[in-house]
Write an enzyme that holds these catalytic residues in place. Structure first.
Site, PDB file in Angstrom:
ATOM      1  N   GLY A 510       0.851  -1.254  -0.020  1.00 22.52           N
ATOM      2  CA  GLY A 510      -0.148  -0.109  -0.034  1.00 22.52           C
ATOM      3  C   GLY A 510       0.673   1.224   0.040  1.00 22.52           C
ATOM      4  O   GLY A 510       0.769   2.099  -0.777  1.00 22.52           O
ATOM      5  N   LEU A 613       9.827   5.493   4.883  1.00 24.12           N
ATOM      6  CA  LEU A 613       9.183   6.608   4.711  1.00 24.12           C
ATOM      7  C   LEU A 613       8.721   7.438   5.911  1.00 24.12           C
ATOM      8  O   LEU A 613       8.881   8.796   6.012  1.00 24.12           O
ATOM      9  CB  LEU A 613       7.794   6.227   3.661  1.00 24.12           C
ATOM     10  CG  LEU A 613       8.117   5.717   2.448  1.00 24.12           C
ATOM     11  CD1 LEU A 613       6.577   4.985   1.842  1.00 24.12           C
ATOM     12  CD2 LEU A 613       8.856   6.619   1.457  1.00 24.12           C
ATOM     13  N   GLU A 688       3.814  -6.436   6.985  1.00 25.35           N
ATOM     14  CA  GLU A 688       3.680  -7.740   7.316  1.00 25.35           C
ATOM     15  C   GLU A 688       4.998  -8.544   7.678  1.00 25.35           C
ATOM     16  O   GLU A 688       5.086  -9.502   8.124  1.00 25.35           O
ATOM     17  CB  GLU A 688       2.977  -8.548   6.183  1.00 25.35           C
ATOM     18  CG  GLU A 688       1.591  -8.188   6.148  1.00 25.35           C
ATOM     19  CD  GLU A 688       0.886  -8.746   4.738  1.00 25.35           C
ATOM     20  OE1 GLU A 688      -0.210  -9.223   4.719  1.00 25.35           O
ATOM     21  OE2 GLU A 688       1.591  -8.526   3.704  1.00 25.35           O
TER      22      GLU A 688
END
Length: 724
Positions: A510, A613, A688
């Site tokens: 994502g 990020l 994950e």
């Protein structure tokens, strides 16, 4: 204008040159205050004028057919209607992009949603749903129990053989041949599934709790038999997903069906028992891992076979051996996936499908091999890191696994680890364990619209979702970095299918996928600003609201006569490299010699996932993975009645997720890295990675503490105490 990129080749590291400093700064979630104040509204909290309330009716048999007697309830207070049309058997699989199985009047598991009752109030709808008479015609030919299942189908596309593993095992100086079992898991997201549907003519708007709106739009449309453009989905806030909200669910479909029949808004909320039954679970598994090594501990062969289950007609099977394909070397390799079709809730994606349970078995087996060879578990792993992918021969895009293991060992104090059963503190055996972490990296097609306003603010719009992972902060940070402004000047609007379609939240893709789309949209704006400033794009610098380039310096606002809006569009390309995020988990546990109870004292995860990020939200993701590792290793286990297949512990009172007192100290160490092959922002998935291998570090620590090998998960005291 659309800035489009197909990721066929390495891109320059523009975010290393922009200089605003937004990316490098750990940043809190901008929506955090709304969430803690209760002003961030979730799907089940919305109301509409003249809204009715729906409640699902659950099947009371394991297999057969049913008929609902509407006359048995039509005179009850508040009754508005009962509907069985278009009901879906279970939630859609992730990225299915089409309707789930719609079985009509067939029942295939106990607890299957078979109808929706609608009344004026929630309490009335619930009462009526419990009172409705359902006539069942049971089918005695059921298969509800995994432990006794004998019929399995071999998934040909997931089976692979290279070299001769049997020969490698027979000639090996050291060999491991172990079988492991894992229990089914539930995602157990804090927010249950809910939906509010309303129609205007032939178009429906649904407020739902969903992870992947561009897929969910098509899934709902297909379930209802209408065009996708007639469906609008809204999911601005999602209270956890972990895979359970990847696909459209019974709440969304039944609310839309009932609303269409009644001509008024209808809200359907799934109670916790519904969620544990009608939403996909993680499959149980039986796994056989074989490792063959020479006298120096170098792997000659690897085998990983698995047996799992799901409902008939489900195409998904858990990719349990994913990490085994690329994590360690060995010329001879064998894999096989076998699936039993059972009459119990469907299996599907739960956080890190594949690696979450596959790496338990692989990393436990590696620990057994380390003991057999007398080689330190970290040294054994490092010496078996392959130079290239052991099956495809591809180079790795970036891989800092060795650094994760060695730097983590220093930080954790691995050199203080003792032999099994050698450390005792009162009644407690104390030990350390380690496991590698790996999670395949994927780039998905994604779009986003970025608008730069003359007042020094920016707007990002995409149908991407934030399931608690930090999407709002990350997309704002990328836009701020690219446009030379403070992060707080960027507004991010998510979760609306009227916005450009993003990848959705799932698969750990994502942030990198939707973030790349925002990056490209902002890059197109930078091009226009460079033209207006009269410099090349390479010369342009945007920082703190000022544009500089070609010996010219001007406030960005002076370059704007109105908003500039651009769309970014990223697509995966073809690159012959092996891509994954890597890491290492370390755990210290104490095991009671009196009861067999395990307490996790501390954990460390070292992580290499390309550009980080937002270190703050990334750390939270890894913490969450560690917590899931504790649950997987020690407490979480869906229990099915072997006679009927129904979920016995279908609530949070009996399905034991870890709580604060189950956790010790948690630490995260990020290894500096860029992955130029991954995407134009050089970031890889992290959501994950934190669970992949985490549970194995704990069970390896249990062995080091007390000498008991765990091969059946979870490691509850009854599986430890008899062997002490």
């Amino acid at each position: 204008m659309t800035e489009h990129l197909k990721m066929d080749k390495v891109q320059p590291r523009l975010l290393d040159e922009t200089g605003q400093g937004a990316i490098t700064k750990p940043t809190p979630r901008p929506e955090g205050p709304q969430k803690v104040a209760g002003t961030a509204k979730y799907a089940g909290e919305y109301k509409a004028e003249n809204m009715a309330q729906g409640y699902l009716v659950r099947a009371g048999i394991t297999k057969g057919t049913f008929t609902v007697d509407e006359n048995s309830i039509k005179d009850m207070p508040g009754f508005l209607g009962l509907y069985t049309d278009h009901m879906i058997r279970n939630s859609a699989q992730g990225t299915a992009n089409t309707n789930p199985v719609q079985p009509g009047h067939q029942v295939q598991y106990l607890g299957q949603p078979i109808a929706v009752v609608v009344a004026e109030t929630f309490e009335q709808a619930r009462h009526i749903a419990h009172a409705v008479k359902v006539d069942y015609q049971p089918d005695d030919d059921t298969a509800p129990d995994f432990a006794t299942a004998t019929e399995f189908e071999l998934k040909e596309k997931k089976s692979f053989s290279q070299g001769d593993l049997e020969q490698a095992m027979s000639e090996a100086a050291f060999a491991v041949d172990s079988t492991f079992t894992t229990a089914p898991h539930n995602s157990a997201a804090m927010e249950p599934h809910a939906a509010l549907a309303s129609w205007e003519g032939d178009k429906v708007t649904v407020r739902g709790s969903l992870q992947m709106l561009k897929f969910n739009q098509n899934e709902l449309a297909d379930s209802l038999g209408i065009p996708p453009e007639n469906v609008r989905l809204l999911s601005p806030y999602v209270g956890g997903g972990f895979g359970s909200k990847l696909g459209i669910d019974a709440a969304c479909v039944s609310a839309a069906v009932a609303s269409r029949h009644l001509g008024r808004p209808v809200r359907v909320e799934m109670h916790r028992n519904n969620v544990f039954e009608a939403i996909v679970l993680r499959t149980p598994s039986r796994q056989r891992v074989r490792l063959a090594a020479d006298s120096d501990g170098n792997l000659l062969g690897v085998g990983h076979e698995n047996w799992q289950s799901t409902l008939p007609d489900e195409v998904f099977s858990e990719p349990i051996d994913t990490a085994t394909h690329f994590l360690y070397g060995g010329d001879s390799r064998t894999y096989a996936t076998h699936v039993a079709r059972l009459n119990r809730p469907a299996s599907g994606s739960v956080r890190a499908p594949g690696e979450a349970i596959g790496m338990l078995a692989l990393e436990n087996a590696m620990d057994e091999l380390a003991e057999a060879t007398g080689i330190d578990p970290i040294d054994l792993r490092i010496r078996n890191i392959p130079a290239v992918h052991p099956e495809s021969g591809f180079q790795y895009s970036s891989r800092s696994l060795a650094e994760c293991l060695t730097e983590g060992a220093k930080r954790f104090g691995w050199s203080d680890r003792k032999a099994p059963k050698a450390r005792r503190e009162g009644e407690w055996f104390v030990g350390m364990g380690v496991a590698s972490a790996a999670r395949t990296n994927i780039l998905m097609e994604s779009k986003a619209r970025v608008t730069l306003n003359p007042d020094g603010t920016a707007l990002v719009q995409t149908d991407m979702t934030d399931i608690g992972t930090g999407t709002y902060s990350i997309l704002a940070m990328i836009a701020a970095e690219m446009l030379g402004m403070p992060t707080e000047n960027v507004t991010v609007a998510l979760g609306d299918t009227d916005f450009p379609h993003a990848s959705g939240s799932g698969g750990s893709w994502g942030a990198a996928s939707s973030g790349s789309a925002v990056f490209l949209g902002a890059k197109a704006i930078r091009q226009k600003l460079a033209e207006r400033l009269g410099c090349s794009i390479e010369e342009l610098r945007l920082q703190d609201g000022v544009a500089t380039g070609g010996n010219v310096r001007r406030p960005i606002s002076e370059l704007l006569d109105g908003p500039i809006a651009e769309e970014g569009h990223i697509e995966p390309g073809k690159q012959e490299v092996a891509q994954a995020s890597f890491g290492a988990h370390f755990a210290e546990v104490a095991v009671s010699a009196v009861t067999g109870e395990v307490r996790v004292r501390r954990m460390l995860s070292t992580v290499a996932a390309g550009r980080i990020l937002n270190e703050q939200t990334a750390q939270s993701q890894v913490w969450g993975g560690q917590i899931w590792g504790v649950g997987t290793a020690l407490t979480e286990e869906i229990q099915h009645d072997p006679r009927t297949g129904h979920v016995v512990n279908n609530d949070l009172a009996e399905y034991h997720v870890p709580v604060n007192l189950d956790l010790g100290d948690q630490d995260v160490l990020f290894i500096e890295e860029r992955d130029d092959y991954a995407n134009p922002i050089q970031a890889k998935g992290i959501g994950e990675l934190g669970i992949s291998g985490a549970g194995a570090a704990i069970t390896n620590a249990i062995y080091n503490a007390c000498g008991v090998r765990i091969r059946d998960y979870p490691a509850t005291p009854d599986r430890i105490f008899p062997h002490l």
